[in-house]
Design an enzyme around this catalytic site. Structure first.
Site, PDB file in Angstrom:
ATOM      1  N   SER A  50       0.844  -1.204   0.000  1.00 34.32           N
ATOM      2  CA  SER A  50       0.000   0.000   0.000  1.00 34.32           C
ATOM      3  C   SER A  50       0.877   1.251   0.000  1.00 34.32           C
ATOM      4  O   SER A  50       2.101   1.167   0.106  1.00 34.32           O
ATOM      5  CB  SER A  50      -0.864   0.002   1.264  1.00 34.32           C
ATOM      6  OG  SER A  50      -0.007   0.189   2.384  1.00 34.32           O
ATOM      7  N   ASP A  82      -1.059  -1.691  -4.154  1.00 33.77           N
ATOM      8  CA  ASP A  82      -2.422  -1.596  -3.631  1.00 33.77           C
ATOM      9  C   ASP A  82      -2.820  -0.118  -3.523  1.00 33.77           C
ATOM     10  O   ASP A  82      -2.078   0.674  -2.919  1.00 33.77           O
ATOM     11  CB  ASP A  82      -2.433  -2.269  -2.241  1.00 33.77           C
ATOM     12  CG  ASP A  82      -3.818  -2.436  -1.665  1.00 33.77           C
ATOM     13  OD1 ASP A  82      -4.778  -2.594  -2.445  1.00 33.77           O
ATOM     14  OD2 ASP A  82      -3.939  -2.427  -0.422  1.00 33.77           O
ATOM     15  N   GLY A 181     -10.504  -2.201   7.396  1.00 26.85           N
ATOM     16  CA  GLY A 181     -10.355  -2.117   8.856  1.00 26.85           C
ATOM     17  C   GLY A 181     -11.295  -3.063   9.575  1.00 26.85           C
ATOM     18  O   GLY A 181     -12.043  -3.815   8.944  1.00 26.85           O
ATOM     19  N   HIS A 208     -12.273  -5.852  -1.771  1.00 22.12           N
ATOM     20  CA  HIS A 208     -11.390  -5.227  -0.767  1.00 22.12           C
ATOM     21  C   HIS A 208     -12.040  -5.334   0.605  1.00 22.12           C
ATOM     22  O   HIS A 208     -13.236  -5.645   0.718  1.00 22.12           O
ATOM     23  CB  HIS A 208     -11.183  -3.745  -1.109  1.00 22.12           C
ATOM     24  CG  HIS A 208     -10.205  -3.524  -2.223  1.00 22.12           C
ATOM     25  ND1 HIS A 208      -9.018  -2.861  -2.051  1.00 22.12           N
ATOM     26  CD2 HIS A 208     -10.240  -3.915  -3.514  1.00 22.12           C
ATOM     27  CE1 HIS A 208      -8.365  -2.832  -3.204  1.00 22.12           C
ATOM     28  NE2 HIS A 208      -9.090  -3.470  -4.113  1.00 22.12           N
ATOM     29  N   GLY A 209     -11.268  -5.057   1.644  1.00 22.82           N
ATOM     30  CA  GLY A 209     -11.815  -5.012   2.994  1.00 22.82           C
ATOM     31  C   GLY A 209     -12.418  -6.336   3.427  1.00 22.82           C
ATOM     32  O   GLY A 209     -13.448  -6.380   4.101  1.00 22.82           O
ATOM     33  N   ASN A 230      -8.800  -9.218  -0.912  1.00 16.32           N
ATOM     34  CA  ASN A 230      -7.754  -8.493  -0.172  1.00 16.32           C
ATOM     35  C   ASN A 230      -7.893  -8.653   1.344  1.00 16.32           C
ATOM     36  O   ASN A 230      -8.967  -8.386   1.901  1.00 16.32           O
ATOM     37  CB  ASN A 230      -7.858  -7.003  -0.481  1.00 16.32           C
ATOM     38  CG  ASN A 230      -7.400  -6.653  -1.872  1.00 16.32           C
ATOM     39  OD1 ASN A 230      -7.148  -7.527  -2.702  1.00 16.32           O
ATOM     40  ND2 ASN A 230      -7.282  -5.362  -2.139  1.00 16.32           N
ATOM     41  N   THR A 233      -6.097  -6.339   7.560  1.00 17.79           N
ATOM     42  CA  THR A 233      -6.390  -6.193   8.993  1.00 17.79           C
ATOM     43  C   THR A 233      -6.231  -7.490   9.793  1.00 17.79           C
ATOM     44  O   THR A 233      -5.637  -7.477  10.881  1.00 17.79           O
ATOM     45  CB  THR A 233      -7.822  -5.625   9.152  1.00 17.79           C
ATOM     46  OG1 THR A 233      -7.837  -4.342   8.526  1.00 17.79           O
ATOM     47  CG2 THR A 233      -8.221  -5.475  10.601  1.00 17.79           C
TER      48      THR A 233
END
Ligand code: G3H
Ligand code: 13P
Ligand code: ZN
Length: 284
Positions: A50, A82, A181, A208-209, A230, A233
């Site tokens: 990232s 990313d 998150g 994502h997430g 992805n 976290t």
């Protein structure tokens, strides 16, 4: 094995009806955990850096560490940027040997997102690399927005069709209810929207997430048409919990290897579990 492109691994995933895990990396232990897990699971894998990772470790370290790690294994490895935010940065990553870059133009109006992404695609494709674009806004779990506001940020299926046709991206990140998150409640995914997007495009779709998304929703997302997932976290949480355990149980410990070693093993377990869930285990 030398790096492969995102396009290659996602084309296989689409044919085989599974998804490939994309794990964020920031340091040597995370790189080793991801690559060792992939080798042990016989899975293709995507390591992604990232903005924060490039700032923290530096592009030279990230590239060198991932190259070294990939050279020790026989499974396909993709090195991916990313959430790239500028043309210059995506070019720098390609120059350093990334085989895939994400250009995240989701903050721009559609036409501008298309124009900027298209420019990245032209150069990346000429260099034999892949590009992921983003349409709709995947926020953070800390964003304090209502359900209506959230839905308004979701990917519009007709726009997705236009976006991939005009940009020629190799993968499309969509906003369908996930966020970056730790989630406060259980995330609710808009599978109807995902199915609609999937029916309109051939391009592989990216979720994502995905940390904290229940296994059943992940399985349904894959069945409905997601090929890249992805995770960041949950790796951070596993790392930090393992470090906390060692320093709490053995406060006298002063050897970083005895603190970071268990953290690496804890991340490996999470990664292997995700690979089995995504169906990419045994596919390399
Ligand atoms: O997309 C979000 C990833 O979790 C990376 O986050 O910019 O803090 O490294 P980061
Ligand atoms: P999580 O941190 O929520 O797993 O999201 C990761 C991600 O989407 C990176 O782009
Ligand atoms: Zn993301």
């Amino acid at each position: 094995m030398p790096f492969v492109t995102l396009r290659e691994v996602l084309a296989e995933a689409k044919r085989g009806h599974y998804a490939v895990g994309a794990f964020n990396t920031n340091n040597m232990e995370i790189v080793q955990a991801i690559v060792e897990a992939a080798e042990e699971e016989r899975s293709p894998v995507i390591l992604q850096a990232s903005q924060g990772a490039l700032k923290y470790a530096g592009i030279e370290y990230i590239t060198a560490m991932v190259k070294a790690a990939a050279s020790t294994v026989s499974v396909p490895v993709v090195l991916h940027l990313d959430h790239g935010t500028s043309f210059e940065q995506t070019m720098l990553c390609l120059k350093h040997g990334f085989t895939s870059v994400m250009f995240d133009g989701s903050k721009y109006p559609l036409e501008e997102n298309i124009a900027l992404t298209r420019k990245v695609v032209e150069v990346a494709h000429a260099m034999g690399a892949s590009v992921e674009g983003e349409l709709g806004k995947i926020g953070g779990t800390e964003d304090d927005i209502s359900v209506d506001e959230r839905d308004a940020l979701f990917t519009d299926p007709a726009e997705a069709e236009q976006f991939v046709a005009e940009t020629q991206v190799d993968a499309l990140a969509v906003a369908i209810g996930t966020a970056h998150g730790p989630y406060k409640g259980e995330p609710v995914l808009d599978f109807e929207r995902l199915a609609d997007i999937n029916s309109r495009i051939e391009t592989p779709i990216v979720l994502h997430g995905a940390s904290g998304v229940p296994d059943a929703s992940i399985r349904k997302a894959i069945e409905t048409g997601v090929q890249k997932i992805n995770i960041d976290t949950e790796l951070r949480q596993a790392f930090t919990r393992a470090v906390q355990k060692v320093v709490t149980e053995r406060p006298q410990e002063y050897d970083p290897r005895k603190i970071l070693g268990p953290a690496k093993e804890a991340m490996k377990e999470v990664i292997k579990t995700k690979m089995r869930l995504f169906g990419c285990s045994g596919k390399a």
